[in-house]
Design a protein around this motif. Structure first.
Motif, PDB file in Angstrom:
ATOM      1  N   LEU A 148     101.544  -7.558  17.167  1.00  0.00           N
ATOM      2  CA  LEU A 148     100.841  -7.843  18.415  1.00  0.00           C
ATOM      3  C   LEU A 148     100.573  -9.342  18.560  1.00  0.00           C
ATOM      4  O   LEU A 148      99.620  -9.743  19.207  1.00  0.00           O
ATOM      5  CB  LEU A 148      99.527  -7.047  18.468  1.00  0.00           C
ATOM      6  N   LYS A 149     101.428 -10.126  17.984  1.00  0.00           N
ATOM      7  CA  LYS A 149     101.262 -11.568  18.065  1.00  0.00           C
ATOM      8  C   LYS A 149     101.289 -12.032  19.520  1.00  0.00           C
ATOM      9  O   LYS A 149     102.198 -11.694  20.285  1.00  0.00           O
ATOM     10  CB  LYS A 149     102.373 -12.281  17.292  1.00  0.00           C
ATOM     11  N   GLY A 150     100.254 -12.780  19.901  1.00  0.00           N
ATOM     12  CA  GLY A 150     100.185 -13.319  21.251  1.00  0.00           C
ATOM     13  C   GLY A 150      99.929 -12.279  22.330  1.00  0.00           C
ATOM     14  O   GLY A 150     100.014 -12.594  23.527  1.00  0.00           O
ATOM     15  N   ALA A 151      99.578 -11.056  21.942  1.00  0.00           N
ATOM     16  CA  ALA A 151      99.384  -9.983  22.925  1.00  0.00           C
ATOM     17  C   ALA A 151      98.141 -10.219  23.779  1.00  0.00           C
ATOM     18  O   ALA A 151      97.132 -10.752  23.307  1.00  0.00           O
ATOM     19  CB  ALA A 151      99.270  -8.638  22.222  1.00  0.00           C
ATOM     20  N   ASP A 152      98.244  -9.826  25.048  1.00  0.00           N
ATOM     21  CA  ASP A 152      97.091  -9.872  25.945  1.00  0.00           C
ATOM     22  C   ASP A 152      96.350  -8.555  25.804  1.00  0.00           C
ATOM     23  O   ASP A 152      96.731  -7.539  26.386  1.00  0.00           O
ATOM     24  CB  ASP A 152      97.541 -10.076  27.392  1.00  0.00           C
ATOM     25  N   LEU A 153      95.288  -8.556  25.000  1.00  0.00           N
ATOM     26  CA  LEU A 153      94.502  -7.352  24.739  1.00  0.00           C
ATOM     27  C   LEU A 153      93.123  -7.455  25.374  1.00  0.00           C
ATOM     28  O   LEU A 153      92.189  -6.774  24.954  1.00  0.00           O
ATOM     29  CB  LEU A 153      94.383  -7.128  23.225  1.00  0.00           C
ATOM     30  N   ARG A 154      93.001  -8.273  26.397  1.00  0.00           N
ATOM     31  CA  ARG A 154      91.726  -8.390  27.096  1.00  0.00           C
ATOM     32  C   ARG A 154      91.355  -7.052  27.720  1.00  0.00           C
ATOM     33  O   ARG A 154      92.158  -6.431  28.421  1.00  0.00           O
ATOM     34  CB  ARG A 154      91.813  -9.454  28.178  1.00  0.00           C
ATOM     35  N   GLY A 155      90.139  -6.606  27.437  1.00  0.00           N
ATOM     36  CA  GLY A 155      89.668  -5.349  27.998  1.00  0.00           C
ATOM     37  C   GLY A 155      90.294  -4.117  27.388  1.00  0.00           C
ATOM     38  O   GLY A 155      90.114  -3.008  27.899  1.00  0.00           O
ATOM     39  N   ALA A 156      91.000  -4.261  26.272  1.00  0.00           N
ATOM     40  CA  ALA A 156      91.653  -3.111  25.643  1.00  0.00           C
ATOM     41  C   ALA A 156      90.620  -2.192  24.997  1.00  0.00           C
ATOM     42  O   ALA A 156      89.570  -2.637  24.528  1.00  0.00           O
ATOM     43  CB  ALA A 156      92.664  -3.578  24.616  1.00  0.00           C
ATOM     44  N   TYR A 157      90.938  -0.918  24.965  1.00  0.00           N
ATOM     45  CA  TYR A 157      90.074   0.074  24.323  1.00  0.00           C
ATOM     46  C   TYR A 157      90.614   0.291  22.912  1.00  0.00           C
ATOM     47  O   TYR A 157      91.607   0.992  22.713  1.00  0.00           O
ATOM     48  CB  TYR A 157      90.111   1.374  25.118  1.00  0.00           C
ATOM     49  N   LEU A 158      89.962  -0.328  21.925  1.00  0.00           N
ATOM     50  CA  LEU A 158      90.444  -0.279  20.552  1.00  0.00           C
ATOM     51  C   LEU A 158      89.402   0.325  19.613  1.00  0.00           C
ATOM     52  O   LEU A 158      89.364   0.020  18.424  1.00  0.00           O
ATOM     53  CB  LEU A 158      90.814  -1.693  20.088  1.00  0.00           C
ATOM     54  N   ARG A 159      88.586   1.206  20.146  1.00  0.00           N
ATOM     55  CA  ARG A 159      87.569   1.851  19.312  1.00  0.00           C
ATOM     56  C   ARG A 159      88.234   2.634  18.178  1.00  0.00           C
ATOM     57  O   ARG A 159      89.105   3.472  18.408  1.00  0.00           O
ATOM     58  CB  ARG A 159      86.732   2.818  20.141  1.00  0.00           C
ATOM     59  N   GLY A 160      87.791   2.360  16.973  1.00  0.00           N
ATOM     60  CA  GLY A 160      88.293   3.104  15.824  1.00  0.00           C
ATOM     61  C   GLY A 160      89.758   2.881  15.524  1.00  0.00           C
ATOM     62  O   GLY A 160      90.336   3.613  14.714  1.00  0.00           O
ATOM     63  N   ALA A 161      90.384   1.888  16.150  1.00  0.00           N
ATOM     64  CA  ALA A 161      91.813   1.662  15.944  1.00  0.00           C
ATOM     65  C   ALA A 161      92.090   1.208  14.507  1.00  0.00           C
ATOM     66  O   ALA A 161      91.322   0.457  13.926  1.00  0.00           O
ATOM     67  CB  ALA A 161      92.325   0.607  16.925  1.00  0.00           C
ATOM     68  N   TYR A 162      93.197   1.699  13.968  1.00  0.00           N
ATOM     69  CA  TYR A 162      93.624   1.282  12.631  1.00  0.00           C
ATOM     70  C   TYR A 162      94.535   0.070  12.785  1.00  0.00           C
ATOM     71  O   TYR A 162      95.719   0.201  13.080  1.00  0.00           O
ATOM     72  CB  TYR A 162      94.354   2.428  11.930  1.00  0.00           C
ATOM     73  N   LEU A 163      93.956  -1.104  12.588  1.00  0.00           N
ATOM     74  CA  LEU A 163      94.674  -2.361  12.737  1.00  0.00           C
ATOM     75  C   LEU A 163      94.946  -2.998  11.380  1.00  0.00           C
ATOM     76  O   LEU A 163      95.100  -4.211  11.271  1.00  0.00           O
ATOM     77  CB  LEU A 163      93.868  -3.312  13.624  1.00  0.00           C
ATOM     78  N   ILE A 164      95.033  -2.168  10.364  1.00  0.00           N
ATOM     79  CA  ILE A 164      95.251  -2.648   9.007  1.00  0.00           C
ATOM     80  C   ILE A 164      96.571  -3.418   8.928  1.00  0.00           C
ATOM     81  O   ILE A 164      97.626  -2.907   9.318  1.00  0.00           O
ATOM     82  CB  ILE A 164      95.276  -1.465   8.015  1.00  0.00           C
ATOM     83  N   ALA A 165      96.494  -4.648   8.455  1.00  0.00           N
ATOM     84  CA  ALA A 165      97.669  -5.516   8.278  1.00  0.00           C
ATOM     85  C   ALA A 165      98.434  -5.765   9.582  1.00  0.00           C
ATOM     86  O   ALA A 165      99.599  -6.145   9.544  1.00  0.00           O
ATOM     87  CB  ALA A 165      98.610  -4.944   7.217  1.00  0.00           C
ATOM     88  N   ALA A 166      97.791  -5.556  10.716  1.00  0.00           N
ATOM     89  CA  ALA A 166      98.448  -5.833  12.006  1.00  0.00           C
ATOM     90  C   ALA A 166      98.514  -7.337  12.234  1.00  0.00           C
ATOM     91  O   ALA A 166      97.655  -8.089  11.781  1.00  0.00           O
ATOM     92  CB  ALA A 166      97.673  -5.169  13.136  1.00  0.00           C
ATOM     93  N   ASP A 167      99.551  -7.766  12.935  1.00  0.00           N
ATOM     94  CA  ASP A 167      99.689  -9.172  13.285  1.00  0.00           C
ATOM     95  C   ASP A 167      99.080  -9.393  14.664  1.00  0.00           C
ATOM     96  O   ASP A 167      99.679  -9.077  15.686  1.00  0.00           O
ATOM     97  CB  ASP A 167     101.164  -9.583  13.294  1.00  0.00           C
ATOM     98  N   LEU A 168      97.870  -9.921  14.674  1.00  0.00           N
ATOM     99  CA  LEU A 168      97.152 -10.209  15.909  1.00  0.00           C
ATOM    100  C   LEU A 168      97.021 -11.718  16.112  1.00  0.00           C
ATOM    101  O   LEU A 168      96.177 -12.171  16.885  1.00  0.00           O
ATOM    102  CB  LEU A 168      95.762  -9.563  15.877  1.00  0.00           C
ATOM    103  N   SER A 169      97.856 -12.456  15.443  1.00  0.00           N
ATOM    104  CA  SER A 169      97.784 -13.908  15.570  1.00  0.00           C
ATOM    105  C   SER A 169      98.021 -14.323  17.018  1.00  0.00           C
ATOM    106  O   SER A 169      98.896 -13.804  17.696  1.00  0.00           O
ATOM    107  CB  SER A 169      98.828 -14.573  14.662  1.00  0.00           C
ATOM    108  N   GLU A 170      97.157 -15.224  17.486  1.00  0.00           N
ATOM    109  CA  GLU A 170      97.227 -15.782  18.842  1.00  0.00           C
ATOM    110  C   GLU A 170      97.014 -14.734  19.941  1.00  0.00           C
ATOM    111  O   GLU A 170      97.250 -15.011  21.118  1.00  0.00           O
ATOM    112  CB  GLU A 170      98.563 -16.500  19.056  1.00  0.00           C
ATOM    113  N   ALA A 171      96.546 -13.546  19.573  1.00  0.00           N
ATOM    114  CA  ALA A 171      96.252 -12.515  20.574  1.00  0.00           C
ATOM    115  C   ALA A 171      94.924 -12.813  21.259  1.00  0.00           C
ATOM    116  O   ALA A 171      94.045 -13.460  20.686  1.00  0.00           O
ATOM    117  CB  ALA A 171      96.203 -11.133  19.926  1.00  0.00           C
ATOM    118  N   ASN A 172      94.780 -12.338  22.485  1.00  0.00           N
ATOM    119  CA  ASN A 172      93.539 -12.505  23.242  1.00  0.00           C
ATOM    120  C   ASN A 172      92.820 -11.164  23.286  1.00  0.00           C
ATOM    121  O   ASN A 172      93.306 -10.220  23.913  1.00  0.00           O
ATOM    122  CB  ASN A 172      93.840 -12.999  24.658  1.00  0.00           C
TER     123      ASN A 172
END
Length: 227
Positions: A148-172
């Protein structure tokens, strides 16, 4: 030893956060009584602590919700819930053990969900008509190792999401609902988490980041993050 816990393989010890529940139990609930010197209190104290931690976690979320301009219509209800939760933290050990903490969490969660909807709806209105499509996830989404590098996650519903070792670099992740999201070893380098909802120090400590990661003012940059 405490300074080298991460290097010696005890990373779990470095990310844990009790939201101040430990101090409350030791100094208020048991009035400074030490279970080491009073062993007969140990079993009960250890049973009281996880209940107190849940109450303090709820206080963190409710306080954050009350600071949001978008939730003005909910402020009376949020304030009432916070006051009631604060009252419960002052109960005796016996009363705390009798408390239906699951029912109380469920009542508070209704308000937290309403808070989330109000904040995220504003973001979605701003994005409406834009060329980018808002990402939508179910509660507890499996995003282990997601790219999810550079992903636009503004306003995303991520309750309880398993983001283990996810690439969220530069994501919003502005205004994203992050209650219970698992950030263990997630890469937050350069990510923007300012304005995200219900993010805790516990979650940040479990992730990886750098000097360019933007955090809410209420959270501190973990010392293990790279410069």
């Amino acid at each position: 030893m405490h300074q080298n816990l991460r290097e010696t393989g005890f990373r779990g010890c470095t990310v844990y956060d009790c939201f101040g529940a430990g101090q409350q139990v030791a100094q208020v609930t048991y009035r400074g009584q030490d279970w080491v010197q009073a062993p007969h209190t140990a079993k009960q104290m250890f049973e009281v602590f996880p209940i107190m931690r849940q109450l303090h976690e709820l206080l963190w979320y409710l306080t954050e919700a009350l600071e949001l301009e978008q939730t003005r219509s909910l402020h009376a209800a949020l304030r009432s819930a916070r006051d009631e939760t604060d009252r419960l933290t002052a109960l005796s050990p016996e009363a705390l053990l009798e408390l239906d903490i699951a029912a109380h969490r469920a009542e508070v969660n209704v308000l937290l969900l309403q808070t989330s909807e109000l904040v995220r709806a504003g973001v979605h209105r701003q994005q409406k008509g834009s060329r980018g499509r808002q990402k939508s996830y179910d509660r507890g989404a499996d995003l282990v190792g997601a790219r999810l590098k550079g992903a636009d996650l503004r306003g995303a519903y991520l309750r309880g999401a398993y983001l283990i070792a996810a690439d969220l670099s530069e994501a919003n992740l502005g205004s994203a609902d992050l209650i219970g999201a698992d950030f263990r070893d997630a890469n937050l380098s350069g990510a923007d988490l300012t304005g995200s909802l219900f993010l805790t120090q516990f979650q940040i400590n479990a992730a990886k980041g750098d000097a360019s990661t933007q955090l809410p003012l209420t959270l501190s940059r973990p010392p293990h993050w790279t410069a």
